[in-house]
Design a protein around this motif. Sequence first.
Motif, short mmCIF file in Angstrom:
data_model
loop_
_atom_site.label_atom_id
_atom_site.label_comp_id
_atom_site.label_asym_id
_atom_site.label_seq_id
_atom_site.Cartn_x
_atom_site.Cartn_y
_atom_site.Cartn_z
N ILE A 176 0.84 -1.21 0.00
CA ILE A 176 0.00 0.00 0.00
C ILE A 176 0.87 1.25 0.00
CG2 ILE A 176 -1.65 1.37 1.34
CD1 ILE A 176 -2.82 -1.02 2.53
N GLY A 204 -15.14 -4.11 -0.37
CA GLY A 204 -14.00 -3.28 -0.78
C GLY A 204 -13.61 -3.59 -2.21
N GLY A 255 -10.41 -2.22 -3.76
CA GLY A 255 -9.09 -1.63 -4.00
C GLY A 255 -8.12 -2.63 -4.61
N GLY A 256 -6.82 -2.42 -4.35
CA GLY A 256 -5.76 -3.24 -4.96
C GLY A 256 -5.86 -4.71 -4.59
N SER A 257 -6.03 -5.03 -3.31
CA SER A 257 -6.04 -6.45 -2.93
C SER A 257 -7.32 -7.13 -3.41
CB SER A 257 -5.86 -6.62 -1.43
OG SER A 257 -6.85 -5.93 -0.75
N ALA A 258 -8.44 -6.37 -3.55
CA ALA A 258 -9.68 -6.97 -4.06
C ALA A 258 -9.47 -7.51 -5.48
CB ALA A 258 -10.80 -5.96 -4.03
N ASN A 298 -18.33 3.66 -2.84
CA ASN A 298 -18.11 4.73 -3.80
C ASN A 298 -18.48 4.23 -5.20
OD1 ASN A 298 -16.69 6.21 -5.81
ND2 ASN A 298 -15.28 6.99 -4.25
N THR A 333 -15.64 4.11 -8.03
CA THR A 333 -14.61 3.06 -7.91
C THR A 333 -15.22 1.68 -8.11
OG1 THR A 333 -14.75 3.26 -5.51
CG2 THR A 333 -12.81 4.20 -6.52
N TYR A 360 -23.18 0.17 -0.45
CA TYR A 360 -23.88 -0.07 0.82
C TYR A 360 -24.37 1.20 1.49
CZ TYR A 360 -19.75 1.08 3.72
OH TYR A 360 -18.72 1.71 4.35
N THR A 365 -11.80 -6.91 2.26
CA THR A 365 -10.55 -6.40 1.66
C THR A 365 -10.36 -4.91 1.98
OG1 THR A 365 -11.42 -5.65 -0.48
CG2 THR A 365 -10.89 -7.99 -0.29
N PRO A 376 -9.41 -1.82 4.88
CA PRO A 376 -8.55 -1.81 6.07
C PRO A 376 -9.34 -1.62 7.37
CG PRO A 376 -8.27 0.21 4.78
CD PRO A 376 -9.35 -0.56 4.12
N MET A 420 -8.28 -2.81 11.09
CA MET A 420 -6.82 -2.96 11.20
C MET A 420 -6.31 -2.12 12.37
SD MET A 420 -4.42 -2.61 7.93
CE MET A 420 -3.26 -1.31 7.97
N LEU A 450 -8.66 -10.13 5.32
CA LEU A 450 -7.28 -10.01 4.84
C LEU A 450 -6.35 -9.39 5.89
CD1 LEU A 450 -8.23 -11.04 2.16
CD2 LEU A 450 -7.33 -9.02 1.04
N ILE A 451 -6.97 -8.78 6.90
CA ILE A 451 -6.18 -8.15 7.98
C ILE A 451 -5.63 -9.23 8.92
CG2 ILE A 451 -6.34 -6.58 9.96
CD1 ILE A 451 -8.63 -5.18 8.39
N TYR A 452 -4.40 -9.05 9.41
CA TYR A 452 -3.83 -10.04 10.33
C TYR A 452 -3.49 -9.44 11.69
CZ TYR A 452 0.23 -8.00 8.03
OH TYR A 452 1.12 -7.11 7.49
N GLY A 454 -5.67 -12.92 7.87
CA GLY A 454 -4.78 -12.63 6.74
C GLY A 454 -3.35 -13.15 6.89
P1 NAP Z 1 -6.61 -0.21 -1.01
O1 NAP Z 1 -6.14 -0.45 -2.40
O2 NAP Z 1 -6.42 1.13 -0.39
O3 NAP Z 1 -8.20 -0.57 -1.01
C1 NAP Z 1 -9.00 -0.45 0.15
C2 NAP Z 1 -10.49 -0.59 -0.19
O4 NAP Z 1 -11.19 -0.43 1.05
C3 NAP Z 1 -11.02 0.45 -1.16
O5 NAP Z 1 -12.06 -0.12 -1.93
C4 NAP Z 1 -11.62 1.51 -0.22
O6 NAP Z 1 -12.76 2.17 -0.74
C5 NAP Z 1 -12.13 0.64 0.91
N1 NAP Z 1 -12.16 1.41 2.16
C6 NAP Z 1 -11.11 1.99 2.78
N2 NAP Z 1 -11.54 2.60 3.92
C7 NAP Z 1 -12.87 2.41 3.98
C8 NAP Z 1 -13.88 2.80 4.90
N3 NAP Z 1 -13.57 3.51 5.98
N4 NAP Z 1 -15.16 2.40 4.65
C9 NAP Z 1 -15.45 1.68 3.55
N5 NAP Z 1 -14.55 1.27 2.64
C10 NAP Z 1 -13.27 1.63 2.86
O7 NAP Z 1 -5.93 -1.23 0.00
P2 NAP Z 1 -5.49 -2.75 -0.28
O8 NAP Z 1 -4.12 -2.81 -0.80
O9 NAP Z 1 -6.58 -3.40 -1.06
O10 NAP Z 1 -5.45 -3.32 1.24
C11 NAP Z 1 -6.63 -3.45 1.98
C12 NAP Z 1 -6.38 -4.24 3.26
O11 NAP Z 1 -5.98 -5.56 2.95
C13 NAP Z 1 -5.29 -3.65 4.16
O12 NAP Z 1 -5.73 -3.75 5.49
C14 NAP Z 1 -4.11 -4.55 3.91
O13 NAP Z 1 -3.25 -4.63 5.04
C15 NAP Z 1 -4.80 -5.88 3.67
N6 NAP Z 1 -3.96 -6.79 2.85
C16 NAP Z 1 -3.51 -7.93 3.43
C17 NAP Z 1 -2.73 -8.81 2.69
C18 NAP Z 1 -2.25 -10.08 3.32
O14 NAP Z 1 -1.29 -10.66 2.80
N7 NAP Z 1 -2.87 -10.55 4.37
C19 NAP Z 1 -2.40 -8.51 1.35
C20 NAP Z 1 -2.88 -7.32 0.78
C21 NAP Z 1 -3.67 -6.47 1.55
P3 NAP Z 1 -12.67 3.38 -1.81
O15 NAP Z 1 -12.41 2.70 -3.12
O16 NAP Z 1 -13.99 4.00 -1.73
O17 NAP Z 1 -11.54 4.25 -1.33
#
Ligand code: NAP
Length: 311
Positions: free
Chosen positions: A85, A147, A149-152, A173, A176, A200, A218, A220, A223, A252-254, A275
């Motif tokens: 991230i 969610g 974002g990138g991990s989704a 949103n 997105t 939602y 997916t 945060p 976290m 996905l959170i650990y 996660g």
């Molecule tokens: P990201 O690209 O920033 O995407 C986050 C998603 O969550 C976006 O769709 C965002 O919505 C949504 N979001 C964020 N805050 C929100 C809120 N307050 N209410 C509703 N939706 C919200 O992040 P990412 O890379 O996907 O990572 C997401 C999580 O996965 C992190 O906690 C990361 O640590 C975890 N992760 C874990 C692993 C693992 O190996 N276990 C690997 C990758 C990621 P918008 O599009 O509207 O901004």
Amino acid sequence: MVPEQSLSKFESTSLKMSTITGKTNLVGLLGQPVNHSLSPIMHNAAYKEMGLDWCYVAMPCDSKDLERVTKALRFLNFKGLNITIPHKQSVLKACNKLTEIANEIQAVNTLIPEKNNQWIGANTDVQGFLTPLKDHNLKNKNVVVIGCGGSARAVVMGLSSLDIKKLTIIGRNESTLNIFVKSTINLLSRRGISIESINYKKLNVSPYIEEADLIINTTPIGMNNINTKQENVPLGHEIWACLSNKTILYDLIYTPKPTKWLEIGHQKNCFTIDGLDMLVEQGAFSIRLWSGFHDVPNEIMKSSAEKHLMV
Ligand code: NAP
């Protein structure tokens, strides 16, 4: 003159580290922030066990510096980089080539050195995500992803290989969500999987939660150190009253372990997955790509990360 107190502190720290010499190969992580990352702990434990003279470092990097930094680290002969991230999509610009999976989902978490000081972009999150699901039959099942974002993207790519029936993406949103559906619809329809997106903030999502066989968080939300007291469970607390005990919850959170959301799952007797296995497995797959060795000590990576989480 170094004060005695700081000298003993320095000595005790250096005793715990393996010796880094002029021949040590460097690998590392770029992201912002990286100070809570478990990757240095588990990677360095793996290299020690494998007898590799390698050292993994976490390096904070601003988005504006990403291209210059990746280029410089290639010139410094880094043997590989992980990307986290918020750079998993923007790092595509720094890659000379992409693996098929990274190209399909347009997200990179691993850089592999290529000739002429270039990088190949790969994505090991997909395999990491799938590992804890390998004993579950998800054929013809309904899956909800919270969610977009990138991990989704990695999650959806992984799910597309499991013959699921329907995927519902829940987000906050509209724009997105639309971009996400546009970029994944071809992949899913090729495999006969239908996709629906729900905002939602505008629609009641209870019917989707009730009938889901698997729900993946997916976002945060939940976290450690990023959320307020009001928002520590995705979609809010009330919605989970309708959760069935047959539903698998995958966060996905650990950290924290378990998250508040998985605690709700435990209370409802749901099967839950956090996660940590995904984190360990994506790291193990990166080591395979960098080192060429197939045998990577996953268990040692996991136990070193767990020990660190308990401190
Ligand atoms: P990201 O690209 O920033 O995407 C986050 C998603 O969550 C976006 O769709 C965002 O919505 C949504 N979001 C964020 N805050 C929100 C809120 N307050 N209410 C509703 N939706 C919200 O992040 P990412 O890379 O996907 O990572 C997401 C999580 O996965 C992190 O906690 C990361 O640590 C975890 N992760 C874990 C692993 C693992 O190996 N276990 C690997 C990758 C990621 P918008 O599009 O509207 O901004």
